[in-house]
Each structure stands twice: as structure tokens, then as C-alpha cells.
Design an enzyme around this catalytic site. Structure first.
Site, PDB file in Angstrom:
ATOM      1  N   HIS A 268       0.881  -1.185   0.000  1.00  8.16           N
ATOM      2  CA  HIS A 268       0.000   0.000   0.000  1.00  8.16           C
ATOM      3  C   HIS A 268       0.915   1.231   0.000  1.00  8.16           C
ATOM      4  CE1 HIS A 268      -3.447   2.434   0.551  1.00  8.16           C
ATOM      5  NE2 HIS A 268      -3.847   2.079   1.759  1.00  8.16           N
ATOM      6  N   HIS A 307      -2.444  -2.579  -9.942  1.00 10.59           N
ATOM      7  CA  HIS A 307      -3.390  -1.982  -9.005  1.00 10.59           C
ATOM      8  C   HIS A 307      -4.644  -2.826  -8.974  1.00 10.59           C
ATOM      9  CE1 HIS A 307      -5.746   1.061  -6.929  1.00 10.59           C
ATOM     10  NE2 HIS A 307      -4.591   1.603  -6.603  1.00 10.59           N
ATOM     11  N   ASP A 363       2.832   5.098  -7.142  1.00 13.67           N
ATOM     12  CA  ASP A 363       4.089   4.937  -6.415  1.00 13.67           C
ATOM     13  C   ASP A 363       5.306   4.739  -7.295  1.00 13.67           C
ATOM     14  OD1 ASP A 363       3.133   5.180  -3.786  1.00 13.67           O
ATOM     15  OD2 ASP A 363       2.237   3.201  -3.930  1.00 13.67           O
TER      16      ASP A 363
HETATM   17  N1  CMC Z   1       4.689  -7.255 -10.467  1.00 14.60           N
HETATM   18  C1  CMC Z   1       4.548  -8.466 -11.035  1.00 14.60           C
HETATM   19  N2  CMC Z   1       3.396  -9.127 -11.158  1.00 14.60           N
HETATM   20  C2  CMC Z   1       2.305  -8.520 -10.667  1.00 14.60           C
HETATM   21  C3  CMC Z   1       2.358  -7.264 -10.054  1.00 14.60           C
HETATM   22  C4  CMC Z   1       3.602  -6.620  -9.974  1.00 14.60           C
HETATM   23  N3  CMC Z   1       3.722  -5.415  -9.418  1.00 14.60           N
HETATM   24  N4  CMC Z   1       1.130  -6.905  -9.658  1.00 14.60           N
HETATM   25  C5  CMC Z   1       0.323  -7.911  -9.999  1.00 14.60           C
HETATM   26  N5  CMC Z   1       1.036  -8.902 -10.616  1.00 14.60           N
HETATM   27  C6  CMC Z   1       0.506 -10.136 -11.187  1.00 14.60           C
HETATM   28  C7  CMC Z   1       0.193 -11.151 -10.101  1.00 14.60           C
HETATM   29  O1  CMC Z   1       1.300 -11.969  -9.834  1.00 14.60           O
HETATM   30  C8  CMC Z   1      -0.960 -11.893 -10.707  1.00 14.60           C
HETATM   31  O2  CMC Z   1      -0.442 -12.763 -11.676  1.00 14.60           O
HETATM   32  P1  CMC Z   1      -1.098 -14.236 -11.887  1.00 14.60           P
HETATM   33  O3  CMC Z   1      -2.481 -13.954 -12.403  1.00 14.60           O
HETATM   34  O4  CMC Z   1      -0.211 -14.911 -12.863  1.00 14.60           O
HETATM   35  O5  CMC Z   1      -1.102 -14.884 -10.532  1.00 14.60           O
HETATM   36  C9  CMC Z   1      -1.737 -10.822 -11.461  1.00 14.60           C
HETATM   37  O6  CMC Z   1      -0.750  -9.830 -11.811  1.00 14.60           O
HETATM   38  C10 CMC Z   1      -2.849 -10.178 -10.664  1.00 14.60           C
HETATM   39  O7  CMC Z   1      -2.270  -9.631  -9.477  1.00 14.60           O
HETATM   40  P2  CMC Z   1      -2.879  -9.670  -8.043  1.00 14.60           P
HETATM   41  O8  CMC Z   1      -1.782  -9.788  -7.044  1.00 14.60           O
HETATM   42  O9  CMC Z   1      -4.000 -10.680  -8.007  1.00 14.60           O
HETATM   43  O10 CMC Z   1      -3.529  -8.221  -7.967  1.00 14.60           O
HETATM   44  P3  CMC Z   1      -4.076  -7.521  -6.679  1.00 14.60           P
HETATM   45  O11 CMC Z   1      -5.201  -6.674  -7.151  1.00 14.60           O
HETATM   46  O12 CMC Z   1      -4.339  -8.505  -5.592  1.00 14.60           O
HETATM   47  O13 CMC Z   1      -2.840  -6.641  -6.211  1.00 14.60           O
HETATM   48  C11 CMC Z   1      -1.345  -4.877  -5.942  1.00 14.60           C
HETATM   49  C12 CMC Z   1      -2.732  -5.292  -6.429  1.00 14.60           C
HETATM   50  C13 CMC Z   1      -1.224  -3.356  -6.026  1.00 14.60           C
HETATM   51  C14 CMC Z   1      -1.174  -5.293  -4.467  1.00 14.60           C
HETATM   52  C15 CMC Z   1      -0.282  -5.564  -6.812  1.00 14.60           C
HETATM   53  O14 CMC Z   1      -0.434  -5.153  -8.153  1.00 14.60           O
HETATM   54  C16 CMC Z   1       1.126  -5.300  -6.311  1.00 14.60           C
HETATM   55  O15 CMC Z   1       1.621  -6.015  -5.438  1.00 14.60           O
HETATM   56  N6  CMC Z   1       1.830  -4.253  -6.896  1.00 14.60           N
HETATM   57  C17 CMC Z   1       3.126  -3.876  -6.396  1.00 14.60           C
HETATM   58  C18 CMC Z   1       2.966  -3.061  -5.124  1.00 14.60           C
HETATM   59  C19 CMC Z   1       2.470  -1.664  -5.427  1.00 14.60           C
HETATM   60  O16 CMC Z   1       2.945  -1.007  -6.340  1.00 14.60           O
HETATM   61  N7  CMC Z   1       1.517  -1.217  -4.601  1.00 14.60           N
HETATM   62  C20 CMC Z   1       0.995   0.146  -4.700  1.00 14.60           C
HETATM   63  C21 CMC Z   1      -0.437   0.176  -5.078  1.00 14.60           C
HETATM   64  S1  CMC Z   1      -0.956   1.826  -5.552  1.00 14.60           S
HETATM   65  C22 CMC Z   1      -0.870   2.722  -4.089  1.00 14.60           C
HETATM   66  C23 CMC Z   1      -2.008   2.479  -3.204  1.00 14.60           C
HETATM   67  O17 CMC Z   1      -3.160   2.759  -3.605  1.00 14.60           O
HETATM   68  O18 CMC Z   1      -1.758   2.012  -2.081  1.00 14.60           O
END
Ligand code: CMC
Length: 443
Positions: A268, A307, A363
Site C-alpha cells: 500500500h 493496481h 508509487d
Molecule cells: N509485479 C509483477 N506481477 C504482478 C504485479 C507486480 N507489481 N502486480 C500484480 N502482478 C501479477 C500477479 O502476480 C498476478 O499474476 P497471476 O495472475 O499470474 O497470478 C496478477 O498480476 C494479478 O495480481 P494480483 O496480485 O491478483 O492483484 P491484486 O489486485 O491482488 O494486487 C497490488 C494489487 C497493487 C497489491 C499488486 O499489483 C502489487 O503487489 N503491486 C506492487 C505493489 C504496489 O505497487 N503497490 C501500490 C499500489 S498503488 C498505491 C495504493 O493505492 O496504495
């Protein structure tokens, strides 16, 4: 004529149910009537991480993740970033409308009159270790503030609510600056109420021996725009924490501390800190392909990408990328920007990221700007928490007013043992294998 209902057939019993659809949603409680027998509890929705569950009705922030749209109270983020100030946007978020001149001046005065902290807050700071993370210090001292303002417990009193909102928005930059100065062993700088909200914050952080701190206008404005961009983001992890904790009718300082704690995590508000660490680790543009390979193999995560809601470019990232050049004109270029731009280019041409709709989020570039402005990475989540306080308070107040809300209490699907009798210690079987325990999440 088509009806706004959903017809559901329960194949276990052959019974059919008609469930109302309102605003594109069904009420999960309507599922409860679907039972296999009289003593059946009724059907539940199972939605870990709330991926498809609306927990409230909100009029604060609108996001269309597919189109990359973000609006506060209906105003596009691009217009606010160009024309507004953080304090004016905070007024909009908290009160619902843009202020006229008179109301804006009164609001600025009221918030500014609350920038000073009780002297005893310094004692709290002094209790932290010399290398304490400033976000941990912020979380703890925001919580401690509830003990200074016991009137904050009167959450149903409109005047008390107003005062706590001004206090929290006014004091959080001072707490943040104290945490920063403490970590450097520098004396605290009292607020200078002649300066703007962000100008004063910069002064409390960076003032040294000069009699009057004069913020650089380009940096003051850049930080103000960054604050506007971070002010709210509808039902994210920390806003949800604010609402859930606030739903127990605790005071807003305690709820804000919970929200700030939620923001602390690397998925986050800690993501820009993690993004800088990632860019440093990559080191140079020629190492990007190897890094991307690691991400695709699941060994790394591309921090600042992806995201839960945006399946398009995060509109905040577009604005931040533009601010970077204005900041670098004043501070000199942060060399990490070249690696970031190249990383974005390569990722957005790669099918792994394209097919998963992973784009830069807020970010990805914000940390590079903060670093150029002289902030250490540990201050990044703190810089997120300051402006987000107005959003948390708006979400909290909405929850207080909402007659449909009660104390937040999700259901669970129990997967543990059935009822069993206590056995004497000598008669207990050999413990289960470590692997099985780990699977069950018991360690
Ligand atoms: N790098 C590599 N792969 C990713 C990433 C990433 N940053 N984000 C998502 N994926 C992949 C994930 O592995 C999954 O792949 P698969 O379908 O093969 O298993 C797919 O994309 C869907 O991802 P998810 O984890 O199910 O998506 P989510 O909605 O649960 O997670 C997130 C959202 C923001 C936590 C995630 O994208 C992430 O960890 N990003 C990096 C951390 C980040 O930048 N966070 C800041 C968010 S914006 C600021 C805020 O609002 O807080």
C-alpha cells in the site's frame, strides 16, 4: 419490461429466488434466505480481500479503473492538480463542495491554528530508538493524540467532529516533521503559520539556522500537487481500516492510527519506498531485462506497477511523471528516473504485463521525486499519510452518518476441527508434521 432483479435457482433444492438489484449490486443479506433446510444458516458470499464486495455507499471519490478516471466529489483529479491547493482539496473532500473565498480563508485559518503540538508529544518521540522508522513513530503518536483530546470520543457531536478534523489535518505534518527531525538528532522546528500548508511542512523538516525559512516555490507547489493526488482513493486498504475501526465508535485519532498502520505496508503506502529499493537494486538500464525475467518467473515483484482497481494507467502516475521534470529543474535530475522510464517502456511492451493489465501506479514515480527533494525513503509512507488524512476523515465521517452501517463484522467459513474433548497432556498424539501445520496457517 426488464426487471431489476436476479433470479437464482438453488440446484440443491430446486427452489427459485428473486433478488433485487439496486445500483448494480445485490444485497448479500438477500442470499441468507437461500437454505437447504429450516436450520440451515443460509447462503453466504465468500469474498476474501473484498474483490467484488461493496462495503458502503460513498460520495467522496469516484474511480473508473478501466478508463483510468479519478475524481474527488466529481472533480477530475487533473483539474484539481492544476488549479487547486491541497487545503482547498481537503475542504472539498471533507465537506463535499469547493469553498467560496470566505469559507476557504476560514478553513485555512482553522487548520493552521491547530499546527502546534502539546509539548508532551516530545516525550513520546524521545522514547523511540534512534533509528525508529518515522512511519512507526507517526502511527504511534497519532494514536497517542487521542489521550490528549478525550472530547474526540463524542463522535456524534458535530462540533467535536469538526474540531478533531481540523486538529488532525493541522497536526499531522507537525508529527511527521518531529519524527523526521528526531531520527536525525535535529532540534524540532515549531510551525510557522505565515507559510502555506506544504511550505510550513518543508520548513519544519529542513529549516536549519536561518531566521525565516523560505520554501522554494517550485518544490512547495510540487509537494502540494503530490498531496492533492494522495488525498483520497475510495475504499483502499487504509480507508477500509479507518471505516472498520471507526465503526466500533472509537475516536478518530485511534481510527486514523489504524488507517496509517494499514498504509505502512509495502503493498500500500510503502510501495514507493519499495520501488526506490528496487530501482537501486537494478542499478542500471542494461540490467532491466534480467530483472523483468525474474519478475515473470515470480522471483521478484515490479513495485509501483499494478493496481487492484486500475486496469489502465493510473491517472495520478501521469501527473506525477510531469511534475518530475519541474522538480529536477530545481534539484537536479535523480538518475533513477532514467532506469524507471526504461523499465516502464520495457514492461509495457511485454505480454506478461500487457495481458495482466499492469501499468505504473502512483508509487512508481513519486519516490523518485521525493528522493530528489531530499526526503529519505523512510519518510515516503509518511508523505502519503499526511494528505490521506483528509480522505480518511471524510470516509470515517460518512460511516458515522450512514444509518445502514453497524459495527463491521465479516462472516467466515469455518474450516477447523469439529467439537472434540480436551485430552490429558500425556494422552495427546504425536504433533502433526510441520508442513501440515504451515498449510493450516497455525504458525
Ligand atoms: N509485479 C509483477 N506481477 C504482478 C504485479 C507486480 N507489481 N502486480 C500484480 N502482478 C501479477 C500477479 O502476480 C498476478 O499474476 P497471476 O495472475 O499470474 O497470478 C496478477 O498480476 C494479478 O495480481 P494480483 O496480485 O491478483 O492483484 P491484486 O489486485 O491482488 O494486487 C497490488 C494489487 C497493487 C497489491 C499488486 O499489483 C502489487 O503487489 N503491486 C506492487 C505493489 C504496489 O505497487 N503497490 C501500490 C499500489 S498503488 C498505491 C495504493 O493505492 O496504495
Amino acid at each position: 419490461m426488464a426487471k431489476d432483479t436476479l433470479t437464482v435457482k438453488d440446484n440443491r433444492t430446486g427452489k427459485t429466488y428473486e433478488i433485487s438489484i439496486e445500483d448494480g449490486a445485490i444485497r448479500s443479506m438477500d442470499l441468507r434466505q437461500i437454505k437447504t433446510s429450516e436450520d440451515d444458516f443460509g447462503l453466504l458470499g465468500y469474498d476474501p480481500a473484498f474483490s467484488n464486495t461493496a462495503s458502503c455507499r460513498s460520495a467522496v471519490t469516484y474511480i473508473d479503473g478501466e478508463k483510468g478516471i479519478l475524481r474527488y466529489r466529481g472533480y477530475p483529479i487533473e483539474q484539481l492538480a492544476e488549479k487547486s491547493t491541497y487545503l482547498e482539496t481537503a475542504y472539498l473532500i471533507v465537506k463535499g463542495e469547493l469553498p467560496n473565498q470566505e469559507h476557504l480563508e476560514a478553513w485555512m485559518h482553522n487548520v493552521t491554528m491547530h499546527t502546534m503540538l502539546h509539548e508532551k508529544v516530545k516525550n513520546f518521540m524521545a522514547g523511540f530508538n534512534y533509528d525508529a522508522h518515522p512511519m512507526g513513530m507517526l502511527v504511534s503518536t497519532v494514536a497517542a493524540m487521542s489521550t490528549f483530546y478525550p472530547d474526540a470520543k463524542n463522535i456524534n457531536d458535530v462540533e467535536s467532529r469538526r474540531v478533531q478534523v481540523r486538529r488532525l489535518i493541522g497536526k499531522i505534518p507537525t508529527l511527521a516533521a518531529y519524527a523526521y527531525r528526531y531520527s536525525l538528532g535535529l532540534p524540532y522546528v515549531p510551525p510557522d503559520n505565515d507559510l502555506s500548508y506544504t511550505g510550513n511542512f518543508l520548513g519544519m523538516l529542513f529549516k536549519m539556522t536561518e531566521l525565516k525559512y523560505k520554501p522554494k516555490p517550485a518544490l512547495e507547489r510540487a509537494l502540494d500537487v503530490l498531496f492533492i493526488l494522495h488525498a483520497d482513493h475510495e475504499q483502499n486498504c487504509s480507508a477500509n481500516a479507518m471505516r472498520v475501526v471507526g465503526s466500533s465508535q472509537t475516536d478518530p485519532y485511534s481510527a486514523t492510527a489504524a488507517a496509517a498502520a494499514a498504509l505502512y505496508g509495502p503493498l500500500h503506502g510503502g510501495a514507493n519506498e519499495a520501488a526506490i529499493k528496487m530501482l537501486n537494486k537494478i542499478g542500471s538500464a542494461d540490467k532491466i531485462p534480467a530483472f523483468i525475467k525474474g519478475v515473470k518467473a515470480g522471483e521478484e515483484r515490479l513495485m509501483g506497477f499494478g493496481h487492484r482497481v486500475y486496469k489502465n494507467y493510473d491517472p495520478r502516475a501521469t501527473i506525477i511523471k510531469k511534475i518530475a521534470d519541474e522538480v529536477f529543474e530545481e534539484t537536479g535530475k535523480n538518475p533513477l528516473i532514467d532506469i524507471a522510464v526504461e523499465l516502464e517502456r520495457i514492461a509495457l511492451e511485454d505480454d506478461y504485463f500487457v495481458s495482466r493489465k499492469l501499468y505504473p501506479n502512483v508509487d512508481f514515480y513519486s519516490g523518485i521525486i521525493y528522493q530528489a527533494m531530499g526526503f529519505p525513503v523512510t519518510m515516503f509512507p509518511v508523505l502519503f499519510a499526511i494528505p490521506r488524512t483528509s480522505g480518511w476523515l471524510a470516509q470515517w465521517a460518512e460511516n458515522v452518518f450512514d444509518e445502514e452501517q453497524r459495527i463491521a463484522r465479516p462472516r467466515q467459513i469455518y474450516i477447523g476441527e469439529d467439537s472434540r474433548d480436551y485430552t490429558a497432556i500425556k494422552k495427546r498424539p504425536v504433533p502433526q508434521t510441520l508442513e501440515r501445520k504451515l498449510l493450516m496457517g497455525r504458525l
